[in-house]
Design a protein around this motif. Structure first.
Motif, short mmCIF file in Angstrom:
data_model
loop_
_atom_site.label_atom_id
_atom_site.label_comp_id
_atom_site.label_asym_id
_atom_site.label_seq_id
_atom_site.Cartn_x
_atom_site.Cartn_y
_atom_site.Cartn_z
N TYR C 14 -2.78 1.45 4.95
CA TYR C 14 -2.75 -0.01 4.93
C TYR C 14 -1.41 -0.53 5.45
O TYR C 14 -1.34 -1.39 6.31
CB TYR C 14 -2.99 -0.51 3.50
CG TYR C 14 -3.30 -1.97 3.44
CD1 TYR C 14 -2.29 -2.93 3.39
CD2 TYR C 14 -4.62 -2.43 3.45
CE1 TYR C 14 -2.57 -4.27 3.35
CE2 TYR C 14 -4.92 -3.78 3.41
CZ TYR C 14 -3.89 -4.69 3.35
OH TYR C 14 -4.18 -6.02 3.32
N VAL C 15 -0.34 0.01 4.84
CA VAL C 15 0.99 -0.44 5.23
C VAL C 15 1.26 -0.10 6.69
O VAL C 15 1.87 -0.87 7.44
CB VAL C 15 2.06 0.20 4.31
CG1 VAL C 15 3.45 -0.05 4.85
CG2 VAL C 15 1.93 -0.36 2.92
N LEU C 17 -0.90 0.05 9.07
CA LEU C 17 -1.64 -0.83 9.96
C LEU C 17 -1.10 -2.25 9.96
O LEU C 17 -0.97 -2.87 11.01
CB LEU C 17 -3.12 -0.84 9.53
CG LEU C 17 -4.07 -1.70 10.37
CD1 LEU C 17 -4.05 -1.24 11.81
CD2 LEU C 17 -5.49 -1.61 9.83
N PHE C 18 -0.79 -2.76 8.77
CA PHE C 18 -0.46 -4.18 8.69
C PHE C 18 1.02 -4.50 8.60
O PHE C 18 1.39 -5.66 8.63
CB PHE C 18 -1.19 -4.81 7.50
CG PHE C 18 -2.67 -4.88 7.71
CD1 PHE C 18 -3.52 -4.02 7.02
CD2 PHE C 18 -3.22 -5.77 8.61
CE1 PHE C 18 -4.88 -4.07 7.22
CE2 PHE C 18 -4.59 -5.83 8.81
CZ PHE C 18 -5.42 -4.98 8.12
N LEU C 19 1.85 -3.48 8.45
CA LEU C 19 3.28 -3.75 8.41
C LEU C 19 4.01 -3.00 9.51
O LEU C 19 4.77 -3.59 10.29
CB LEU C 19 3.85 -3.36 7.04
CG LEU C 19 5.36 -3.57 6.86
CD1 LEU C 19 5.72 -5.03 7.00
CD2 LEU C 19 5.81 -3.04 5.50
N LEU C 20 3.78 -1.70 9.57
CA LEU C 20 4.53 -0.91 10.54
C LEU C 20 4.05 -1.13 11.96
O LEU C 20 4.84 -1.26 12.89
CB LEU C 20 4.46 0.58 10.16
CG LEU C 20 5.06 0.89 8.78
CD1 LEU C 20 4.87 2.35 8.43
CD2 LEU C 20 6.54 0.53 8.77
N LEU C 21 2.75 -1.21 12.12
CA LEU C 21 2.21 -1.43 13.46
C LEU C 21 2.71 -2.74 14.08
O LEU C 21 3.20 -2.74 15.22
CB LEU C 21 0.68 -1.39 13.43
CG LEU C 21 -0.03 -1.56 14.80
CD1 LEU C 21 0.42 -0.49 15.77
CD2 LEU C 21 -1.54 -1.54 14.63
#
Lengths: 270, 359, 279
Positions: C14-15, C17-21
């Motif tokens: 999740y992180v 996909l939505f933060l690191l990416l």
């Protein structure tokens, strides 16, 4: 302390509290005042602006959407964070620092910068999954993570997860039982705190919604404000009261240890 | 150096507290405290928390103002003089070292405030750190030192400016037991060497008795008794002092004709004008002796030994007399003859005792 | 125990996909041109005068609101710290600080419009008493007005962040200074001042980062784009320049992230010093 010094100190404190009190309370009072104004300077006070809220469909839709987003984000946040945090404490202590870093990272990345990188992802999701505003909750979970992490971490630190779960497992409990019947009940105030913080953040969020062209509560208030200042201020007062009530509950529910952890860093406005 | 020789070497000043009163809202912290300290004397103020001993110290330091009464240091009335002009040195219970300064810088700070030049400051700081035995730690910060070391630096810092009076506010209370007794003797050694008039506040009677020239026992804002440690211990003036200092047996008895009859023994009374009737006699364990094994006899002072506590040269024997328990303190060799479980007969030495008629 | 790592996968996915990416997209996109070829043009474009002016504008507003907030907040924190630590006043003020620090964006702007706008409560009140607060035009909607509005959440934030340091100041330090012959000035100059300086500086930095990152308040208040970096970024989203130079917004965003990260790093270092002294 010598008396002369004590007197000087009390005078200083009195002045500071008076001035600050005025500075912070006058705008709130002004909002109340503005939202109850009549048509002209001499017209009597009226609640027209307030009743108009319900007559503005865009506003009602936005309020509903924001409330839904708040709930979905809170639940998603709990489902994502709580099991992970418990798992890391019990089975992967070496990852503790990494998870903590990632959870606190969103504080240091300005929302406006993050949304630039989110934009293409959001576009993909709008085309391939759904055009609904509720897609925002995926991103909101990231935004609330730092605050919720702190609240949940404080709650986990206060109870000895390791001993409790080992005791439960030795009595034959499966993992879902451990989570639902041992850990969660002992963390109820931390969970409540994390959820209330999430709700407050989501209701106050503007940046993501605006740049990704969704109409949430804050965006709607801004938009309506262009047309009818009174009505939008009425909504603003309402949302403020709501957030205030939430955070007041936060301050008084919850063990002292959690209260201290929470007091360290508040929600940063966008 | 014996105590009397040391007394001659001292060059301290006289300190007088005259009828000090201090109230906080509804409570009276000090109710007319008067005390004269001889030059170079170490007076310990001893009492439970809330008795006013710390208030007395703080009034002497000038950190608080009395409602009435006077404070006189070396003949000068300093009652209205602020703390920073009284020339006193103070050691606090804890946390008093400035965390952003090394030990040396802490000690030099007072000298700096007195506008002493850098060279002389350094020399004096070195001297006083040597006095407390911490020259090797001069460049350490507070968080790098143990509690005992921090307090020694605090002592050095207080003495560096050569104050007229040294004030110690429970300096050992925050330390481990082992460190406490060592440091307590250190403080006394330094105090004697410097010869400074010292007020030492504590709630630990062992501390007070061990190092003071005189002990003042306080309760509820008043001095109950003031005198040399030996006198406080063996001739307590009031029941409070008798029970606060040392161990006491409370043995019910009957006051008749100017003495108290306790379990068949007549004991003279310390207090005059005690009304006839029931009273509780306060008997020191050292005044209780074992005259032999109980044998087949019975009597008010015959009982069974429950426990023997080995204290080194002496031992404390707890004896169950059926209705009450009594402590006796005897030389260990004597106590060894009556281990736990044996029957013994006790005797009470005919020393004058205090009685408590209030319970 | 590889199976254990499975438990952490949902979170990392999740992180990731939505933060690191998004962060990676930002970092990469800043160095890529419209056709996908690597370039430094976006970054060098920041050097243009109109964009530099934006950074200066952001820095000035952030600095001023941080300083005002820091000083006023420190005074308020001091007033709180010197009171009863368990008293109601302290609890009310700290709770209120928690609430007001999060008060921002749209609602705050409207609160100030209701207060200091052309027909605001205070404006009208003062006008009735002969004082015109807008002799040279309504400054509320300009950078100076924005700075004032920023202090509304900067001050409470300062209270929350600085109060723990004040609580760490032991009364014994002042008393020790007094008994050694020092005056109030000596105490502040040699003891309390040096001890609180890192905390004060660190807190000010935090306030700076807070203001620098802020978007919503400015977006609602100021209609002209280009005054602040966040506004510039959002303008690029909807403008033609933005379509032509997609990497520019990313470069600006990346620059923001870099600045805020550096400030937060300094803050963390100062916090460490403070906690060593003022536990």
């Amino acid at each position: 302390m010598r008396r002369s010094r004590q007197i000087k100190l009390q005078v200083f404190r009195g002045i500071v509290f008076l001035v600050m009190g005025a500075f912070f309370l006058v705008p709130i009072a002004a909002m109340f005042e503005f939202s109850t104004r009549g048509n002209s300077v001499t017209a009597p006070r009226t609640l027209v602006a307030w009743t108009n809220i319900f007559k503005t469909p865009d506003l009602v839709d936005a309020i509903t959407a924001s409330l839904e987003l708040a709930v979905i984000t809170s639940v998603a946040m709990l489902v994502l964070l709580l099991p992970t945090m418990v798992w890391v404490r019990l089975r992967l202590p070496s990852l503790h620092r990494v998870v903590e870093f990632l959870c606190l990272l969103p504080i240091t990345i300005p929302a406006i910068a993050l949304v630039v990188g989110i934009f293409p992802i959001n576009r993909w999701m709008r085309i391939n999954i759904s055009d609904s505003i509720l897609m925002l909750s995926f991103f909101y979970v990231i935004l609330v993570m730092p605050y919720s992490y702190r609240a949940l971490d404080a709650g986990l630190a206060a109870i000895d997860i390791k001993t409790l779960s080992e005791a439960a497992r030795s009595l034959g409990a499966g993992w879902s039982t451990v989570m639902l019947r041992v850990i969660v009940p002992n963390m109820s105030s931390a969970i409540l705190n994390a959820s209330l913080l999430s709700v407050a953040v989501v209701l106050g969020e503007y940046t993501f919604a605006n740049l990704l062209t969704y109409e949430n509560l804050q965006v709607a208030i801004a938009y309506v404000g262009l047309v009818s200042a009174g009505t939008s201020i009425a909504v603003a007062v309402a949302s403020l009261l709501f957030a205030f009530v939430l955070l007041m509950i936060l301050s008084f529910v919850g063990r002292p240890r959690e209260r201290m952890a929470r007091a360290e860093e508040p929600i940063v406005p966008k | 150096m014996s105590s009397s020789e040391a007394r001659e070497a001292r060059a301290g000043v006289e300190v007088r507290l005259e009828n000090l009163q201090r109230r906080y809202a509804a409570t009276t912290a000090l109710n007319g405290l008067s005390l004269t300290m001889a030059p170079g004397e170490l007076v310990a103020l001893l009492g439970p928390s809330g008795c006013g001993k710390t208030t007395a110290l703080r009034l002497l330091a000038g950190l608080e103002e009395a409602d009435s009464g006077r404070v006189i240091i070396a003949g000068r009335d300093v009652t209205n003089v602020p703390a920073n002009r009284r020339d006193v040195g103070m050691v606090f219970q804890a946390y008093s070292l400035f965390p952003h300064m090394t030990a040396r810088q802490n000690v030099e700070f007072g000298l700096q405030l007195h506008k002493v030049g850098p060279g002389e400051r350094r020399e004096r700081a070195g001297e006083v750190l040597e006095l407390v035995g911490l020259s090797a730690h001069a460049n350490k910060f507070a968080h790098q030192m143990s509690g005992g070391q921090q307090q020694r630096v605090a002592l050095a810092r207080a003495l560096a400016i050569r104050p007229k009076v040294l004030l110690l506010d429970e300096p050992l209370s925050a330390l481990d037991a082992k460190v406490r007794s060592r440091l307590r003797d250190e403080i006394r050694r330094v105090q004697l060497e410097v010869g400074i008039t010292t007020l030492f506040v504590t709630h630990d009677q062992e501390e007070a008795l061990a190092i003071a020239d005189r002990v003042g026992v306080m309760q509820a804002g008043k001095l109950e008794q003031l005198g040399p440690p030996m006198e406080i211990y063996s001739r307590p003036a009031t029941p409070f002092v008798a029970e606060f200092v040392g161990l006491t047996n409370r043995i019910p008895g009957e006051v008749k004709f100017g003495s108290v009859e306790v379990r068949g023994t007549q004991l003279p009374l310390v207090q005059k004008d005690v009304p006839t009737g029931p009273a509780v006699a306060l008997v020191r364990p050292e005044a209780v002796t074992i005259t032999g094994d109980g044998g087949m006899s019975d009597g008010p002072l015959v009982g069974t030994v429950i426990a023997v506590a080995f204290l080194g040269a002496t031992s404390r024997v707890t004896v169950d007399l059926g209705d009450i328990t009594v402590l006796a303190q005897l030389p260990t060799s004597a106590a060894a003859e009556h281990p736990a479980g044996t029957k013994v007969k006790l005797a009470l030495r005919p020393d004058p005792v205090l009685v408590d008629i209030h319970n | 125990m590889p199976l254990n790592w499975l438990g952490a996968t949902p979170y990392f996915a999740y992180v990731g996909l939505f933060l690191l990416l998004p962060t990676v997209l930002l970092a990469v996109g800043a160095f890529v041109d419209k056709d996908g070829h690597p370039t430094l043009a976006n970054v060098t474009a920041i050097g243009q005068p109109y964009l530099l002016k934006t950074f200066v504008g952001s820095t000035v507003i952030s600095l001023v609101s941080a300083l005002v907030g820091a000083i006023a907040g420190a005074m308020l924190a001091y007033a709180v710290a010197t009171g009863n630590p368990r008293g109601a006043l302290r609890r009310v003020v700290t709770s209120a600080a928690g609430v007001f620090a999060q008060f921002g964006g749209v609602t705050l702007v409207f609160a100030f419009i209701a207060t200091l706008g052309t027909v605001g409560l205070v404006t009208v009140f003062l006008k009735d008493h002969g004082i015109d607060i807008f002799p040279n035009g309504v400054w509320l909607y300009e950078p100076s007005g924005l700075t004032l509005i920023y202090t509304y959440f900067q001050i409470p934030l300062m209270v929350l962040v600085f109060l723990p340091a004040l609580d760490g100041i032991r009364p014994q330090w002042r008393e020790a200074t007094e008994s050694m012959g020092g005056s109030a000035w000596h105490y502040w100059r040699y003891v309390a001042g040096p001890l609180l300086a890192p905390a004060f500086l660190g807190s000010t930095l935090l306030l700076f980062a807070n203001a620098f990152s802020a978007y919503a308040t400015a977006a609602v208040l100021i209609t002209q784009g280009g005054v602040l970096v966040p506004l510039q970024i959002s303008a690029l989203f909807t403008s033609e320049t933005g379509q032509a130079q997609p990497g520019l917004a990313k470069a600006l965003a990346l620059a923001m992230v870099a600045i805020v990260t550096i400030v937060m790093l300094l803050y963390t270092l100062l916090q460490r010093r403070t906690s060593r002294w003022l536990r």
